[in-house]
Every structure is written in C-alpha cells, then in structure tokens.
Design a protein around this motif. Sequence first.
Motif, mmCIF file in Angstrom:
data_model
loop_
_atom_site.group_PDB
_atom_site.id
_atom_site.type_symbol
_atom_site.label_atom_id
_atom_site.label_comp_id
_atom_site.label_asym_id
_atom_site.label_seq_id
_atom_site.Cartn_x
_atom_site.Cartn_y
_atom_site.Cartn_z
ATOM 1 N N LEU A 33 2.379 1.689 -3.580
ATOM 2 C CA LEU A 33 1.424 2.010 -4.633
ATOM 3 C C LEU A 33 0.671 3.315 -4.414
ATOM 4 C CD1 LEU A 33 -0.071 -1.566 -5.123
ATOM 5 C CD2 LEU A 33 1.608 -0.415 -6.580
ATOM 6 N N PHE A 34 0.483 3.702 -3.148
ATOM 7 C CA PHE A 34 -0.423 4.828 -2.893
ATOM 8 C C PHE A 34 0.152 5.955 -2.032
ATOM 9 C CE2 PHE A 34 -3.120 0.951 -3.204
ATOM 10 C CZ PHE A 34 -3.708 1.241 -4.433
ATOM 11 N N VAL A 35 1.303 5.760 -1.389
ATOM 12 C CA VAL A 35 1.795 6.766 -0.451
ATOM 13 C C VAL A 35 3.037 7.486 -0.973
ATOM 14 C CG1 VAL A 35 2.663 7.192 1.886
ATOM 15 C CG2 VAL A 35 0.814 5.528 1.518
ATOM 16 N N TRP A 66 6.151 7.654 -7.017
ATOM 17 C CA TRP A 66 6.507 6.508 -7.845
ATOM 18 C C TRP A 66 7.965 6.623 -8.296
ATOM 19 C CZ3 TRP A 66 3.660 2.434 -10.574
ATOM 20 C CH2 TRP A 66 2.470 2.113 -9.917
ATOM 21 N N PRO A 111 0.811 -1.228 0.000
ATOM 22 C CA PRO A 111 0.000 0.000 0.000
ATOM 23 C C PRO A 111 0.840 1.272 0.000
ATOM 24 C CG PRO A 111 -0.819 -1.571 1.612
ATOM 25 C CD PRO A 111 0.495 -2.083 1.147
ATOM 26 N N THR A 156 10.731 5.914 -1.229
ATOM 27 C CA THR A 156 10.296 5.265 -2.461
ATOM 28 C C THR A 156 11.089 3.987 -2.678
ATOM 29 O OG1 THR A 156 9.567 7.297 -3.544
ATOM 30 C CG2 THR A 156 10.195 5.478 -4.976
#
Length: 300
Positions: A62-64, A67, A59, A192
């Motif tokens: 992908l979302f925090v 990228w 999570p 990241t």
Amino acid sequence: MSAWLIALEGTDAGRHLALVLALAAAFLHAVFGALQKGRHDPWLSRGAIDLSYGLMAAPFALFVVPWPAPHMWPIFAGAFLIHAVYKMLQAWAYTRGAYTVVYPVVRGSSPFFAVIGAGLIFGETFTATQWGGVALLMGGIFGLAVYNLRHLTVARDTLPAALGIAVVTGAFVALYTSYDAYGIRAAADPFTFLAWFFMIDGILMPAIAALRWRGMVTRPAFAPLAARGLIGGLIAFGSFGSIMVATRLDKVGEAAVLRETSTVFAALIGWLVLKETVGPRRIALMSLIALGAVVVEMGG
C-alpha cells in the motif's frame, strides 16, 4: 533493487542468481511444509501463516512499492484462485498422509507438469539430457509411491487417497508456478507483484482456519499457533519470493525443477524434526528425485 533485478534478466549473472534462488526456495519450502504439517492441524497452521505474511506484506503493497497497472488486477485474481485451490488440496493431503509421504509426491510430480506448462506458455524447450533428468525424477516419484503403498503401516486406510491428492496438488504447484512467472513478468516492478500477491493471498485461509478453530471441541493454544504463523510467514517470503524472482530471471521450467531438490531436505526434516520413519530406501528414492532435478539444471 528493482532496476538491478530487471537489468539481470537474460544475463549470465541473472542465471546464476536464479540458480541460487531456486536452491534457497527448495530448502525453505521443505521447512515451510514441515511447519504446516507439524503438530498443529494443517488448516490452522496454514491460516496462521497466511495471516502473518498477508499482514506483513500490506504496508509494502500500500505504501512502498509502485501501485499495479490496471492490467495486473485480473492477473492477481487468477493467482488468488489458483493458490486457493492449491492450498486446500495441500492441507487435505496433509490430513490424509504423513509428511514424508505426501511432500515428495507433491513436489516431485509438479516439475513434470511445470516443464509442459513452460513449453506451452513461454516456448521453453528441454534438451535430451534434461528430459533424461525428468525421467530420473519421475522414476523416483513412482518408486516412492509404490514403496509407500507396500511398506508403510501408518494410516494405511488413507494412504492411497493421500497419494492421489498429492499428485493433483503437484499439478496445481506447476500451474501456480507457471502462472506466477507470467504475472511477475507482466509487472513493471517485480516487487509490486510480490507485495500485492502476498497481501491478497493472505485473505482466504485465515478465514477458513478461524471457522475450523471455532468448531473444534478442543482448541489449540493460540500463542504457539501464532508463533508458527509468524515464522512460517517469514519463511514464505523467502521460499515463494525466491522462486518467483528466479522464474523472472531465468527459464521457468529449470527453476521449477531445481526447486524440487527440496525432497531431500524434506526427508531430513521428517526424520530429524518430525520423528517420522524414513529409512534408507525412501531416502534413496527421494535422492533420485533430487538427482533428476540436478541433471535438468546441468543439462541445459
């Protein structure tokens, strides 16, 4: 927090934080190794641990966190391959030898290779005092290996192979330490790299563990194995995450060497938790490894 960490790079505060993180990684990695070696099959334990931290990291990846930039994908692929070989070697070594035999040699041999790698990749240099610390560390390693070969009676037939695999595993520890340091420095945001690393790294071993579990005549209970995986996954974030951040904040070689004070923690865990016979001579040799790591850190 990313901006704060980046601002600490190359500062005295950053070096002090890297010291704390490397010591934390030492303790946590000793606990991590004991969890993998514990009463479950090492392949199953590692599979459960990797599945846990991969799912927990997904999570965030992908979302925090931001990228990854395009240049990071080949770096992640390289990290996946290096860690895959390391983990298979580690599990193989644990099936061949006792925890207090395998773990010190793996963790103790890796700094020698890591120092060389840090010099070749990052241009880091060591002082004469620091090389003396490396010599102490290596003396403890070879002394421990000789003592084990002469005195241990448990699994004598597999002990030489376990020690050989442990040395090769140590080389891969140094390789992934240097490579991961390169990767986290190449990422614009360190978190990241950490989030995507853990998510990608959690793919392989669960699949291997599932195949191994299906082929067992007597399968272990799922709940205790899942609990070990959850605890190990949380510890992995602290252990591997701490050393990765430390290598971004300070010298890779020094952080890698200081982490190997984990051998002392490993001796205590093997004795107190796993009920393995350690003895004063083996503890002294493990402590010599740790002393070498401390001299390397203080002599810089």
